[in-house]
Design an enzyme around this catalytic site. Structure first.
Site, PDB file in Angstrom:
ATOM      1  N   GLU A   1       0.738  -1.067   0.024  1.00 57.47           N
ATOM      2  CA  GLU A   1       0.069  -0.076  -0.082  1.00 57.47           C
ATOM      3  C   GLU A   1       0.853   1.381  -0.120  1.00 57.47           C
ATOM      4  O   GLU A   1       1.879   1.347   0.629  1.00 57.47           O
ATOM      5  CB  GLU A   1      -0.806   0.051   1.304  1.00 57.47           C
ATOM      6  CG  GLU A   1      -1.968  -1.265   1.400  1.00 57.47           C
ATOM      7  CD  GLU A   1      -3.117  -1.083   0.322  1.00 57.47           C
ATOM      8  OE1 GLU A   1      -3.143   0.052  -0.044  1.00 57.47           O
ATOM      9  OE2 GLU A   1      -3.752  -2.161   0.321  1.00 57.47           O
ATOM     10  N   THR A   2       0.427   2.371  -0.504  1.00 55.62           N
ATOM     11  CA  THR A   2       0.838   3.625  -0.459  1.00 55.62           C
ATOM     12  C   THR A   2      -0.171   4.321   0.145  1.00 55.62           C
ATOM     13  O   THR A   2      -1.284   4.307  -0.387  1.00 55.62           O
ATOM     14  CB  THR A   2       1.291   4.476  -1.586  1.00 55.62           C
ATOM     15  OG1 THR A   2       2.356   3.402  -2.355  1.00 55.62           O
ATOM     16  CG2 THR A   2       1.608   5.837  -1.615  1.00 55.62           C
TER      17      THR A   2
END
Length: 261
Positions: free
Chosen positions: A44-45
């Site tokens: 994830e970002t």
């Protein structure tokens, strides 16, 4: 743009789940955030934008798509704010899909996240799910995020092999497999070929379904969970209300830098 890469749900580098955290003053266009997440190529970002005192809007992107709810990147975001932005006390994250999330530091240094419970309901397993798992579950539940396959024993969780092409057909739902554990209260593994990749290392969000299930099965309000991916991660879960849960863990900094666009 500032960027931090944090290993979450672990106190060791190269364990837990990595998240890129990018504090911004205004959210970039969604297409740009998605391209940044694809370039980062981590589970994830998270983009976090201040909206008030100790209050941030948060959005999460896998390399493939925007995600409704992510636990490990929320933990990592709080870690960054506490360690590098001098925040104290409780932090509030506002989200588009799962409401308000509050986070605080425990006395032992762990980060505690107050999440809504998202329990699953038992369903008849789709044929695609059964074809996609090498071991037949004894029960299948489903919540807004994933199918939850309860396996016969802990070893089955370690041994299971998934057919990604079959599981992709369950989109938008992912699949988590779980069983009671001897060392922990329960173990799990999470597969999300439709939304992020083959296997997610540690998935905080799905424990809002797993912990309520195992709390009922084991008649316990506090549970310790282990996500048995190659990296592995430990999550501490505490039922505080019928519809709220505290999920906590630790985190370590891997990288701090700049993105130039």
């Amino acid at each position: 743009m500032d960027i931090f890469v944090i290993d979450a749900f672990t106190d060791q580098h190269f364990k837990g789940n990595s998240a890129a955290i990018m504090p911004v003053t205004t959210f970039p266009d969604a297409s740009l955030m998605q391209r940044i997440a694809a370039e980062n190529n981590l589970s994830e970002t998270a983009f976090i934008k201040p909206t008030g005192d100790n209050t941030y809007a948060i959005r999460w992107f896998s390399p493939l798509t925007e995600i409704d709810f992510c636990g490990h990147a929320t933990l990592a975001s709080a870690f960054v704010l506490y360690q590098f932005y001098q925040l104290k006390g409780e932090i509030t994250f506002t989200t588009e899909q799962v409401g308000t999330l509050t986070v605080k530091q425990a006395t032992n240094g762990n980060i505690e996240m107050n999440f809504p419970c998202q329990p699953g309901e038992e369903v008849e397993p789709p044929a695609t799910l059964l074809k996609g798992l090498s071991i037949t579950p004894i029960k299948v539940l489903k919540n807004r995020q994933a199918y939850i396959a309860v396996l016969p024993n802990e070893q089955a969780v370690h041994d299971i092999v998934c057919d990604a092409e079959q599981l992709k057909q369950l989109a938008p739902h992912d699949i988590v497999v779980t069983a009671q554990s001897s060392q922990y209260d329960f173990v799990s593994r999470y597969f999300w070929p439709a939304n992020g990749g083959y296997e997610d290392p540690v998935t905080g969000s799905i424990h809002t379904a797993l912990a309520p299930y195992w709390a009922q099965q084991l008649d316990k309000r506090e549970l310790t969970a282990y996500q048995a991916s190659q990296r592995g991660g430990v999550l501490h879960c505490k039922m505080i209300e019928d519809d709220r849960i505290i999920i906590s863990g630790s985190a370590v900094l891997y990288l701090r830098g700049k993105v130039y666009l």
